[in-house]
Scaffold this motif. Structure first.
Motif, PDB file in Angstrom:
ATOM      1  N   GLU A 143     -26.595  77.410  36.220  1.00  0.00           N
ATOM      2  CA  GLU A 143     -25.985  77.776  34.929  1.00  0.00           C
ATOM      3  C   GLU A 143     -24.926  76.754  34.537  1.00  0.00           C
ATOM      4  O   GLU A 143     -24.893  76.274  33.408  1.00  0.00           O
ATOM      5  N   GLU A 144     -24.064  76.452  35.498  1.00  0.00           N
ATOM      6  CA  GLU A 144     -22.985  75.487  35.210  1.00  0.00           C
ATOM      7  C   GLU A 144     -23.571  74.132  34.842  1.00  0.00           C
ATOM      8  O   GLU A 144     -23.143  73.479  33.893  1.00  0.00           O
ATOM      9  N   TYR A 145     -24.587  73.717  35.601  1.00  0.00           N
ATOM     10  CA  TYR A 145     -25.178  72.410  35.327  1.00  0.00           C
ATOM     11  C   TYR A 145     -25.909  72.409  33.981  1.00  0.00           C
ATOM     12  O   TYR A 145     -25.755  71.474  33.183  1.00  0.00           O
ATOM     13  N   GLY A 146     -26.672  73.450  33.735  1.00  0.00           N
ATOM     14  CA  GLY A 146     -27.422  73.516  32.471  1.00  0.00           C
ATOM     15  C   GLY A 146     -26.492  73.375  31.271  1.00  0.00           C
ATOM     16  O   GLY A 146     -26.795  72.640  30.324  1.00  0.00           O
ATOM     17  N   ARG A 147     -25.348  74.037  31.333  1.00  0.00           N
ATOM     18  CA  ARG A 147     -24.394  73.978  30.213  1.00  0.00           C
ATOM     19  C   ARG A 147     -23.805  72.571  30.038  1.00  0.00           C
ATOM     20  O   ARG A 147     -23.811  72.020  28.959  1.00  0.00           O
ATOM     21  N   ILE A 148     -23.313  71.991  31.151  1.00  0.00           N
ATOM     22  CA  ILE A 148     -22.685  70.665  31.014  1.00  0.00           C
ATOM     23  C   ILE A 148     -23.732  69.618  30.638  1.00  0.00           C
ATOM     24  O   ILE A 148     -23.474  68.704  29.845  1.00  0.00           O
ATOM     25  N   ALA A 149     -24.947  69.793  31.170  1.00  0.00           N
ATOM     26  CA  ALA A 149     -26.000  68.805  30.889  1.00  0.00           C
ATOM     27  C   ALA A 149     -26.378  68.838  29.410  1.00  0.00           C
ATOM     28  O   ALA A 149     -26.508  67.787  28.772  1.00  0.00           O
ATOM     29  N   ARG A 158     -26.466  61.649  22.591  1.00  0.00           N
ATOM     30  CA  ARG A 158     -27.441  61.339  21.525  1.00  0.00           C
ATOM     31  C   ARG A 158     -26.751  61.097  20.180  1.00  0.00           C
ATOM     32  O   ARG A 158     -27.303  60.405  19.323  1.00  0.00           O
ATOM     33  N   LEU A 159     -25.580  61.683  20.008  1.00  0.00           N
ATOM     34  CA  LEU A 159     -24.847  61.391  18.772  1.00  0.00           C
ATOM     35  C   LEU A 159     -24.373  59.945  18.781  1.00  0.00           C
ATOM     36  O   LEU A 159     -24.370  59.274  17.750  1.00  0.00           O
ATOM     37  N   VAL A 160     -23.990  59.465  19.965  1.00  0.00           N
ATOM     38  CA  VAL A 160     -23.587  58.055  20.055  1.00  0.00           C
ATOM     39  C   VAL A 160     -24.804  57.155  19.839  1.00  0.00           C
ATOM     40  O   VAL A 160     -24.748  56.186  19.094  1.00  0.00           O
ATOM     41  N   ASP A 161     -25.912  57.473  20.528  1.00  0.00           N
ATOM     42  CA  ASP A 161     -27.124  56.655  20.398  1.00  0.00           C
ATOM     43  C   ASP A 161     -28.356  57.555  20.384  1.00  0.00           C
ATOM     44  O   ASP A 161     -28.829  57.986  21.441  1.00  0.00           O
ATOM     45  N   PRO A 162     -28.908  57.804  19.200  1.00  0.00           N
ATOM     46  CA  PRO A 162     -30.072  58.705  19.107  1.00  0.00           C
ATOM     47  C   PRO A 162     -31.341  58.126  19.737  1.00  0.00           C
ATOM     48  O   PRO A 162     -32.308  58.855  19.946  1.00  0.00           O
ATOM     49  N   GLY A 163     -31.325  56.847  20.087  1.00  0.00           N
ATOM     50  CA  GLY A 163     -32.551  56.227  20.618  1.00  0.00           C
ATOM     51  C   GLY A 163     -32.745  56.397  22.120  1.00  0.00           C
ATOM     52  O   GLY A 163     -33.739  55.922  22.668  1.00  0.00           O
ATOM     53  N   ILE A 164     -31.831  57.082  22.797  1.00  0.00           N
ATOM     54  CA  ILE A 164     -31.916  57.145  24.265  1.00  0.00           C
ATOM     55  C   ILE A 164     -32.920  58.202  24.740  1.00  0.00           C
ATOM     56  O   ILE A 164     -33.314  59.088  23.976  1.00  0.00           O
ATOM     57  N   GLU A 165     -33.285  58.084  26.022  1.00  0.00           N
ATOM     58  CA  GLU A 165     -34.074  59.126  26.688  1.00  0.00           C
ATOM     59  C   GLU A 165     -33.229  59.683  27.821  1.00  0.00           C
ATOM     60  O   GLU A 165     -32.511  58.928  28.495  1.00  0.00           O
ATOM     61  N   LEU A 166     -33.341  60.998  28.033  1.00  0.00           N
ATOM     62  CA  LEU A 166     -32.458  61.648  29.006  1.00  0.00           C
ATOM     63  C   LEU A 166     -33.240  62.385  30.085  1.00  0.00           C
ATOM     64  O   LEU A 166     -34.256  63.036  29.812  1.00  0.00           O
ATOM     65  N   VAL A 167     -32.700  62.279  31.292  1.00  0.00           N
ATOM     66  CA  VAL A 167     -33.316  62.926  32.455  1.00  0.00           C
ATOM     67  C   VAL A 167     -32.351  63.990  32.975  1.00  0.00           C
ATOM     68  O   VAL A 167     -31.211  63.672  33.334  1.00  0.00           O
ATOM     69  N   ALA A 168     -32.801  65.233  33.016  1.00  0.00           N
ATOM     70  CA  ALA A 168     -31.979  66.300  33.614  1.00  0.00           C
ATOM     71  C   ALA A 168     -32.262  66.356  35.107  1.00  0.00           C
ATOM     72  O   ALA A 168     -33.375  66.048  35.554  1.00  0.00           O
ATOM     73  N   CYS A 169     -31.260  66.764  35.881  1.00  0.00           N
ATOM     74  CA  CYS A 169     -31.453  66.876  37.330  1.00  0.00           C
ATOM     75  C   CYS A 169     -32.325  68.075  37.665  1.00  0.00           C
ATOM     76  O   CYS A 169     -31.986  69.214  37.320  1.00  0.00           O
ATOM     77  N   GLY A 170     -33.386  67.814  38.398  1.00  0.00           N
ATOM     78  CA  GLY A 170     -34.156  68.895  39.002  1.00  0.00           C
ATOM     79  C   GLY A 170     -33.653  69.107  40.424  1.00  0.00           C
ATOM     80  O   GLY A 170     -32.496  68.811  40.730  1.00  0.00           O
ATOM     81  N   SER A 171     -34.524  69.572  41.292  1.00  0.00           N
ATOM     82  CA  SER A 171     -34.106  69.883  42.669  1.00  0.00           C
ATOM     83  C   SER A 171     -34.056  68.627  43.530  1.00  0.00           C
ATOM     84  O   SER A 171     -34.818  67.688  43.321  1.00  0.00           O
ATOM     85  N   LEU A 177     -33.687  74.020  32.477  1.00  0.00           N
ATOM     86  CA  LEU A 177     -34.474  73.768  31.263  1.00  0.00           C
ATOM     87  C   LEU A 177     -34.238  74.825  30.196  1.00  0.00           C
ATOM     88  O   LEU A 177     -34.367  74.546  29.006  1.00  0.00           O
ATOM     89  N   GLU A 178     -33.895  76.016  30.636  1.00  0.00           N
ATOM     90  CA  GLU A 178     -33.556  77.063  29.655  1.00  0.00           C
ATOM     91  C   GLU A 178     -32.441  76.533  28.738  1.00  0.00           C
ATOM     92  O   GLU A 178     -32.467  76.702  27.528  1.00  0.00           O
ATOM     93  N   HIS A 179     -31.496  75.839  29.346  1.00  0.00           N
ATOM     94  CA  HIS A 179     -30.385  75.279  28.554  1.00  0.00           C
ATOM     95  C   HIS A 179     -30.751  73.967  27.870  1.00  0.00           C
ATOM     96  O   HIS A 179     -30.342  73.720  26.750  1.00  0.00           O
ATOM     97  N   THR A 180     -31.474  73.098  28.585  1.00  0.00           N
ATOM     98  CA  THR A 180     -31.560  71.699  28.126  1.00  0.00           C
ATOM     99  C   THR A 180     -32.881  71.334  27.452  1.00  0.00           C
ATOM    100  O   THR A 180     -33.046  70.191  27.021  1.00  0.00           O
ATOM    101  N   TYR A 181     -33.814  72.272  27.365  1.00  0.00           N
ATOM    102  CA  TYR A 181     -35.191  71.910  26.966  1.00  0.00           C
ATOM    103  C   TYR A 181     -35.245  71.005  25.738  1.00  0.00           C
ATOM    104  O   TYR A 181     -35.931  69.988  25.723  1.00  0.00           O
ATOM    105  N   ASP A 182     -34.512  71.381  24.714  1.00  0.00           N
ATOM    106  CA  ASP A 182     -34.609  70.607  23.466  1.00  0.00           C
ATOM    107  C   ASP A 182     -33.829  69.297  23.528  1.00  0.00           C
ATOM    108  O   ASP A 182     -34.031  68.413  22.693  1.00  0.00           O
TER     109      ASP A 182
END
Ligand code: AHR
Length: 497
Positions: free
Chosen positions: A185-191, A199-212, A228-233
């Protein structure tokens, strides 16, 4: 012992994203200092980068390199590593309990990436830091000019922005060993909040969220679901990390490790797609397998490293021939999932669990695992073809129905070359492989490269390279059929055109 493989160009899985041949340079041990960078080395260039090492990295054709960690990034202040060197502080690195001199930082790393022809995959610190520092870093790296951080970069001598496209939102945040470890939960929110702001700084980037951090984590796969519940979009990829070892000297079981990797990948894909359905989303999350390798040889000996030293010889696993077979089967597994695994990083690249080793002040040399990685990176680009494989199987301590043959084929449309990668897991017997190539029309065998050795524990050293590829006996296809013998316990590359 016999196996059969049918290769058909119609059975396309996906075009390989070359970034699956990525690697990783962390500020740990002698990866950076004494690895890629050693200003007093006879082969160092005027920036201090060892050119013998850069040559070996170029030979591997690594397209993307993750940096600066790893566990290291979770306590890293990137500002320490930019600007005039004489004003950079030495800091305690809490992840590895060493001292970080900060002689190399973001700008030098980007210069080195250009030398070796790779792009960077930059990680931000979500352990001890957060949104603001991540935004400052991306502004420093990617914004052209006219703002505090971009102008600071220019004042440091880097007029052009680095334009780094791929960014990791922290590292292994599910692990209690991580500085700044978080619940899902904590990670999903900060991520998600960091992702939005970056993305506001640079909309052209790609982002990787931490899995296990590995497939046996107690929080897997709920960690992925919650994250992913938090970060999917807001993100494009979810990460996977996995290392295997053979501490019990059970080679048959060790050689089956890629079955766990395959199961891990499938479970993460399922979790991503479950969340896609739940969110009624049209977007697909892909996988970044951004740490993978064999790692176990040094787990005990590293406990003797003196704390707070600078660049001690940490995690310098010396790889055996059987380790190379596991690395080969992991590469085949990544290829089989080319439709969803778009980035993968062999962890790591130099000295630290690495294909390339160096002696401080001396030689650089190739470990056993260098070769399967080299072959896959050089010949494994193009379209992966779904392997239809019939193979005898065995059971081991942790796995059932392990096929003796692990194989995949890649078709390169530009050159019309087809490469079959195959591991024979049988420890005593050669495998006679019948390949049905009828759908390919007329093909000839260009070469059959074999990595084999009678001693599964054989290692390369600075002076000798007993584990290196050799050419197999001449074989030719006849009437669309190719019969080829894969030696016991071997990695094979069969190149057809
Ligand atoms: O690659 C070595 C370490 O393994 C990395 O720092 C960390 O992310 C993982 O646990």
């Amino acid at each position: 012992l016999k196996a059969k493989m049918t290769i058909d160009r119609e059975f396309a899985v996906a075009t390989v994203d070359p970034r699956i041949y990525g690697s990783f340079v962390e500020h740990i041990g002698r990866a950076v200092y004494g690895g890629i960078y050693e200003p007093n080395h006879p082969q160092a260039d005027d920036r201090g980068f060892r050119q013998d090492v850069a040559d070996l990295v170029r030979e591997l054709q690594v397209p993307i390199i993750r940096y600066p960690g790893g566990n290291f990034v979770s306590g890293y202040k990137w500002e320490d590593g930019v600007g005039p060197r004489d004003r950079r502080p030495a800091r305690l690195d809490l992840a590895w309990r060493t001292t970080e001199p900060n002689e190399i930082g973001t700008n030098e790393f980007m210069q080195w990436c250009r030398q070796v022809g790779a792009e960077a995959m930059m990680a931000v610190n979500l352990g001890t830091r957060g949104i603001e520092d991540a935004c400052n870093l991306i502004e420093y790296c990617n914004h052209s000019e006219g703002s505090y951080w971009s102008d600071l970069r220019k004042s440091h001598g880097y007029k052009e922005p680095h334009r780094i496209k791929t960014w990791c939102l922290g590292n292994e945040m599910d692990g209690e060993w991580q500085v700044g470890y978080k619940t899902a939960e904590e990670y999903g929110r900060i991520a998600v909040e960091t992702a939005k702001a970056m993305r506001l700084v640079d909309p052209g980037i790609e982002l990787v969220a931490c899995g296990s951090s590995h497939s046996a984590m107690p929080t897997f796969p709920q960690w992925e679901a919650t994250t992913l519940e938090h970060t999917y979009d807001a993100v494009d990829y979810i990460s996977l990390h996995q290392y295997y070892g053979n501490p019990k000297r059970d080679t048959a079981n060790f050689l089956a490790s890629a079955l766990d990797m395959d199961r891990f990948i499938r479970s993460v894909i399922s979790t991503c797609d479950y969340m896609k359905a739940k969110k009624r989303s049209k977007k697909t999350i892909n996988l970044s397998f951004d740490e993978w390798n064999v790692w176990f040889h040094t787990l005990e000996s590293d406990k003797a490293i003196v704390p707070w030293s600078v660049a001690p010889p940490l995690v310098e696993d010396r790889y055996t021939f059987e380790d190379a077979l596991v690395v080969g089967s992991m590469l085949i597994t990544l290829l089989k999932h080319a439709d969803r695994v778009k980035i993968a990083c062999l962890a790591q690249l130099v000295n630290v669990i690495a294909p390339i080793m160096t002696d401080t002040g001396g030689k650089s040399w190739k470990q056993t695992i260098f070769y399967p990685f080299l072959h896959a990176s050089v010949y494994g680009r193009g379209i992966v073809m779904q392997p239809i494989v019939l193979s005898p199987k065995y059971d081991s301590a942790d796995y059932t129905d392990v096929p003796y043959l692990e194989a995949v084929a890649v078709y390169r449309p530009e050159t019309k070359e087809i490469t079959v990668f195959a591991v024979n897991r049988h420890l005593e017997s050669a495998l006679l492989l019948d390949c049905d190539l009828r759908s390919l029309g007329q093909v000839r065998v260009v070469e059959h490269l074999v990595l084999a050795h009678d001693d599964l524990q054989a290692k390369n050293t600075r002076d000798e390279e007993p584990v290196r590829p050799r050419r197999g006996p001449e074989v030719q296809a006849q009437d669309g059929q190719l019969a080829v013998s894969l030696p016991k316990a071997s990695w094979n590359v069969i190149r057809l055109e």
